[in-house]
Write an enzyme that holds these catalytic residues in place. Structure first.
Site, PDB file in Angstrom:
ATOM      1  CG  ASP A  13      -1.897  -1.189   1.186  1.00 11.42           C
ATOM      2  OD1 ASP A  13      -2.239  -1.658   0.081  1.00 11.42           O
ATOM      3  OD2 ASP A  13      -2.259  -1.667   2.275  1.00 11.42           O
ATOM      4  CE  LYS A  16       2.355  -2.436  -4.362  1.00  9.35           C
ATOM      5  NZ  LYS A  16       2.114  -2.051  -2.968  1.00  9.35           N
ATOM      6  N   GLY A  40      -4.576  -4.157  -3.814  1.00  5.56           N
ATOM      7  CA  GLY A  40      -5.551  -3.115  -4.121  1.00  5.56           C
ATOM      8  C   GLY A  40      -4.744  -1.894  -4.498  1.00  5.56           C
ATOM      9  CG  HIS A  41      -1.964  -1.987  -7.034  1.00  7.15           C
ATOM     10  ND1 HIS A  41      -1.097  -2.588  -7.919  1.00  7.15           N
ATOM     11  CD2 HIS A  41      -1.668  -2.509  -5.815  1.00  7.15           C
ATOM     12  CE1 HIS A  41      -0.316  -3.429  -7.254  1.00  7.15           C
ATOM     13  NE2 HIS A  41      -0.649  -3.403  -5.979  1.00  7.15           N
ATOM     14  CD  GLN A 226       0.760  -8.797  -2.602  1.00  6.22           C
ATOM     15  OE1 GLN A 226       1.435  -9.453  -3.361  1.00  6.22           O
ATOM     16  NE2 GLN A 226      -0.488  -8.479  -2.872  1.00  6.22           N
TER      17      GLN A 226
HETATM   18  P1  GDP Z   1      -0.749   0.376  -3.551  1.00  8.43           P
HETATM   19  O1  GDP Z   1      -1.362  -0.899  -3.094  1.00  8.43           O
HETATM   20  O2  GDP Z   1       0.720   0.401  -3.330  1.00  8.43           O
HETATM   21  O3  GDP Z   1      -1.100   0.725  -4.975  1.00  8.43           O
HETATM   22  O4  GDP Z   1      -1.363   1.520  -2.619  1.00  8.43           O
HETATM   23  P2  GDP Z   1      -2.919   1.666  -2.196  1.00  8.43           P
HETATM   24  O5  GDP Z   1      -3.668   2.156  -3.355  1.00  8.43           O
HETATM   25  O6  GDP Z   1      -3.404   0.438  -1.533  1.00  8.43           O
HETATM   26  O7  GDP Z   1      -2.802   2.733  -1.045  1.00  8.43           O
HETATM   27  C1  GDP Z   1      -2.300   4.008  -1.279  1.00  8.43           C
HETATM   28  C2  GDP Z   1      -3.380   5.026  -0.876  1.00  8.43           C
HETATM   29  O8  GDP Z   1      -2.802   6.307  -0.739  1.00  8.43           O
HETATM   30  C3  GDP Z   1      -4.447   5.181  -1.934  1.00  8.43           C
HETATM   31  O9  GDP Z   1      -5.657   5.482  -1.301  1.00  8.43           O
HETATM   32  C4  GDP Z   1      -3.961   6.368  -2.761  1.00  8.43           C
HETATM   33  O10 GDP Z   1      -5.017   7.060  -3.403  1.00  8.43           O
HETATM   34  C5  GDP Z   1      -3.347   7.202  -1.700  1.00  8.43           C
HETATM   35  N1  GDP Z   1      -2.191   8.016  -2.128  1.00  8.43           N
HETATM   36  C6  GDP Z   1      -1.226   7.706  -3.018  1.00  8.43           C
HETATM   37  N2  GDP Z   1      -0.269   8.658  -3.031  1.00  8.43           N
HETATM   38  C7  GDP Z   1      -0.633   9.580  -2.132  1.00  8.43           C
HETATM   39  C8  GDP Z   1      -0.029  10.782  -1.653  1.00  8.43           C
HETATM   40  O11 GDP Z   1       1.048  11.190  -2.057  1.00  8.43           O
HETATM   41  N3  GDP Z   1      -0.705  11.468  -0.679  1.00  8.43           N
HETATM   42  C9  GDP Z   1      -1.896  11.039  -0.180  1.00  8.43           C
HETATM   43  N4  GDP Z   1      -2.467  11.768   0.767  1.00  8.43           N
HETATM   44  N5  GDP Z   1      -2.485   9.912  -0.595  1.00  8.43           N
HETATM   45  C10 GDP Z   1      -1.855   9.183  -1.548  1.00  8.43           C
HETATM   46  P1  IMO Z   2      -0.906  -4.132  -2.255  1.00 10.18           P
HETATM   47  O1  IMO Z   2      -0.428  -4.670  -3.587  1.00 10.18           O
HETATM   48  C1  IMO Z   2      -0.942  -4.620   2.074  1.00 10.18           C
HETATM   49  C2  IMO Z   2      -1.042  -8.730   3.602  1.00 10.18           C
HETATM   50  C3  IMO Z   2      -2.290  -9.203   4.301  1.00 10.18           C
HETATM   51  C4  IMO Z   2      -1.685 -10.197   5.277  1.00 10.18           C
HETATM   52  C5  IMO Z   2      -0.569 -10.830   4.458  1.00 10.18           C
HETATM   53  C6  IMO Z   2      -0.939 -12.147   3.810  1.00 10.18           C
HETATM   54  O2  IMO Z   2      -2.191  -3.419  -2.328  1.00 10.18           O
HETATM   55  O3  IMO Z   2       0.178  -3.358  -1.604  1.00 10.18           O
HETATM   56  P2  IMO Z   2      -2.484 -12.798   1.747  1.00 10.18           P
HETATM   57  O4  IMO Z   2      -3.932 -12.543   1.490  1.00 10.18           O
HETATM   58  O5  IMO Z   2      -1.566 -12.235   0.725  1.00 10.18           O
HETATM   59  O6  IMO Z   2      -2.177 -14.240   2.029  1.00 10.18           O
HETATM   60  O7  IMO Z   2      -2.182 -12.031   3.136  1.00 10.18           O
HETATM   61  O8  IMO Z   2      -0.229  -9.876   3.455  1.00 10.18           O
HETATM   62  N1  IMO Z   2      -1.271  -8.187   2.235  1.00 10.18           N
HETATM   63  C7  IMO Z   2      -1.193  -6.886   1.927  1.00 10.18           C
HETATM   64  N2  IMO Z   2      -0.992  -5.799   2.719  1.00 10.18           N
HETATM   65  N3  IMO Z   2      -1.056  -4.462   0.744  1.00 10.18           N
HETATM   66  C8  IMO Z   2      -1.240  -5.546  -0.061  1.00 10.18           C
HETATM   67  O9  IMO Z   2      -1.217  -5.463  -1.401  1.00 10.18           O
HETATM   68  C9  IMO Z   2      -1.358  -6.813   0.529  1.00 10.18           C
HETATM   69  N4  IMO Z   2      -1.562  -8.065   0.060  1.00 10.18           N
HETATM   70  C10 IMO Z   2      -1.494  -8.891   1.105  1.00 10.18           C
HETATM   71  O10 IMO Z   2      -2.929  -8.146   4.971  1.00 10.18           O
HETATM   72  O11 IMO Z   2      -1.081  -9.514   6.345  1.00 10.18           O
HETATM   73 MG    MG Z   3      -2.886  -1.567  -1.852  1.00  7.12          MG
END
Ligand code: GDP
Ligand code: IMO
Ligand code: MG
Length: 432
Positions: A13, A16, A40-41, A226
């Site tokens: 998270d 990416k 979840g991207h 991840q």
């Molecule tokens: P990913 O899994 O690495 O793609 O990241 P996620 O989408 O799960 O989580 C990143 C969260 O931070 C999302 O809700 C984005 O919309 C938000 N986000 C990304 N970059 C920024 C930033 O620079 N500032 C803020 N406030 N939010 C951001």
């Molecule tokens: P993105 O790509 C954050 C965590 C789960 C759990 C562990 C194992 O959005 O960054 P799993 O379902 O993979 O067997 O769970 O890994 N986990 C993540 N945490 N971002 C993710 O993906 C994750 N995908 C799995 O919360 O701790």
């Molecule tokens: Mg994510």
């Protein structure tokens, strides 16, 4: 051409999806190399937010960009169909821009049951998985019992599927797991139906396609899911995911030889978060942690769970940079710290025997209680106390913030090439 990689340096998270979407117009191909719908991207632009799970984050970029789901990915046909249908409703012509590896493994309905049963059997020691069947699917892959995307084209697919499913039922029975057969039958029908939709895509040997593309001087961005601290080998085992999230995972997950890799973009937040169980040395249990969660909207994009929050951990970050050979850093969510008077950064750990180390140690990954058994040692830096979310150029950033970046670069030894100051595509500062 060489293939570049973008991957998470923390516990996932990091942002990416946002940055792959920002960089995608510079590439011909964007390819996911591991993970599945546990990811979840999030992408934000034009006032809309999109969350991608198995589909690469290059699908919204303008231009003729091909997206690839690589062999290292595990695919749930039902969730894939839902995600794809949403994209097509948004006007993305997915059928013409997406290729799926025949060697990617299928997540079966029974894999999700096994995931749930495994977690239930561990009680308070559970991993806190996303419940998407990730672990059991990769287990089947490694134990050579998996069913692959390409298998759905085979004449004997039905019997291949049935024998895998029945083996899972026997395991579930041995685990004492109760299965609601009516609910399962419904899920199975939906799953088999979703395979028809999957068959309508180009299912191919994508490793040939990507290597040919590189030979023809096309550019490739490999997208990780991840983060490094969730890697099956180098993360805080056993509180990890079941794939190699690190740079080497792009080689095995797409069929790329190590020599074909160019830049490795390592992405991190200006602080740390983690979802699920497991050690997290800089975790904050106080009002500061709550403030970071509330300002940063730190709730899981897939499960909606609260993300645990803490200060930036340079011990873990340097370790992640080493394992991945990161050539460029990307710092995200800097804006979340805009109102903090003081910002802490962990520079070393005090181990249970009293010694101090700045190398990520084995014990951090082995605390069965899921609590870090090291004490973080912090530097305290001044906050910039300025709203940086409207900045679009480095010159618009306050000096204290630039000092913070220089501090990180000096301690990690890799330049910060991109700074993100908000969730929108536009809220991005490219430094090079
Ligand atoms: P990913 O899994 O690495 O793609 O990241 P996620 O989408 O799960 O989580 C990143 C969260 O931070 C999302 O809700 C984005 O919309 C938000 N986000 C990304 N970059 C920024 C930033 O620079 N500032 C803020 N406030 N939010 C951001
Ligand atoms: P993105 O790509 C954050 C965590 C789960 C759990 C562990 C194992 O959005 O960054 P799993 O379902 O993979 O067997 O769970 O890994 N986990 C993540 N945490 N971002 C993710 O993906 C994750 N995908 C799995 O919360 O701790
Ligand atoms: Mg994510």
């Amino acid at each position: 051409m060489k293939a570049d990689i973008l991957l998470g340096l923390q516990w996932g998270d990091e942002g990416k999806g946002k940055i792959v979407d920002v960089l995608a117009p510079d590439y011909d191909i964007v390819a996911r190399f591991q993970g599945g719908p546990n990811a979840g991207h999030t992408l934000e632009f034009d006032g809309h937010k999109h969350v991608l799970r198995s589909i690469p984050s290059g699908v919204f970029a303008k231009g003729a960009i091909t997206n690839v789901i690589g062999n290292g990915v595990v695919l749930d046909p039902v969730l894939f169909r839902k995600e794809a249908a949403e994209l097509e409703a948004d006007g993305v012509d997915l059928h013409s821009i997406l290729k799926i590896s025949k060697k990617a493994h299928l997540i079966m309905p029974t894999h999700r049951l096994l995931d749930a049963a495994g977690e239930a059997s561990m009680g308070s020691g559970k991993i806190g998985t996303t419940g998407k069947g990730i672990g059991p699917t990769y287990s089947d892959k490694i134990s050579r019992h998996g069913v692959r995307v390409g298998d759905i084209l085979a004449d004997d697919f039905d019997s291949m599927y049935a024998s895998a499913r029945d083996a899972h039922f026997r395991t579930l029975a041995n685990m004492g797991a109760e299965v609601d057969r009516a609910a399962f039958d419904k899920n199975e029908t939906e799953w088999l139906d979703a395979l028809e939709y999957l068959r309508s895509f180009e299912l191919s040997d994508t490793e040939h396609y990507i290597n040919r593309a590189l030979n023809d001087d096309l550019s490739v961005l490999c997208e990780g899911a991840q983060g490094t601290m969730l890697d099956i080998d180098f993360g805080s085992y056993p509180f990890v995911t079941s794939s190699n999230t690190v740079a080497a995972g792009a080689c095995t997950g797409l069929g790329l030889a190590p020599g074909r890799i160019g830049r490795v973009y390592g992405i991190f937040k200006a602080y740390c978060t983690r979802v699920g169980s497991g050690p997290f040395p800089t975790e904050l249990f106080d009002a500061t942690g709550e403030e970071i969660r509330s300002i940063g909207h730190e709730y899981g994009a897939v499960t909606g769970r609260e993300r645990r929050c803490g200060w930036l951990d340079l011990v873990a970050l340097r370790y992640a940079v080493m394992i991945n050979g990161a050539t460029n850093l990307i710092m995200m969510k800097s804006d979340v710290l805009d109102t903090f008077e003081h910002i802490k950064v962990c520079t070393a750990y005090r181990l249970p025997d009293g010694t101090v180390t700045d190398e990520f140690p084995f014990c951090v990954g082995r605390n069965a209680a899921g609590v870090a058994d090291v004490e973080p040692i912090y530097d305290t830096l001044p906050g910039w106390l300025t709203d940086i979310s409207a900045a679009r150029k480095e010159s618009e950033l306050p000096q204290t913030f630039r000092d913070y970046i220089r501090y990180i670069e000096e301690r990690v030894g890799v330049p910060v090439s991109i700074i993100s100051v908000g969730p929108d595509r536009e809220q991005t500062i490219i430094r090079e």
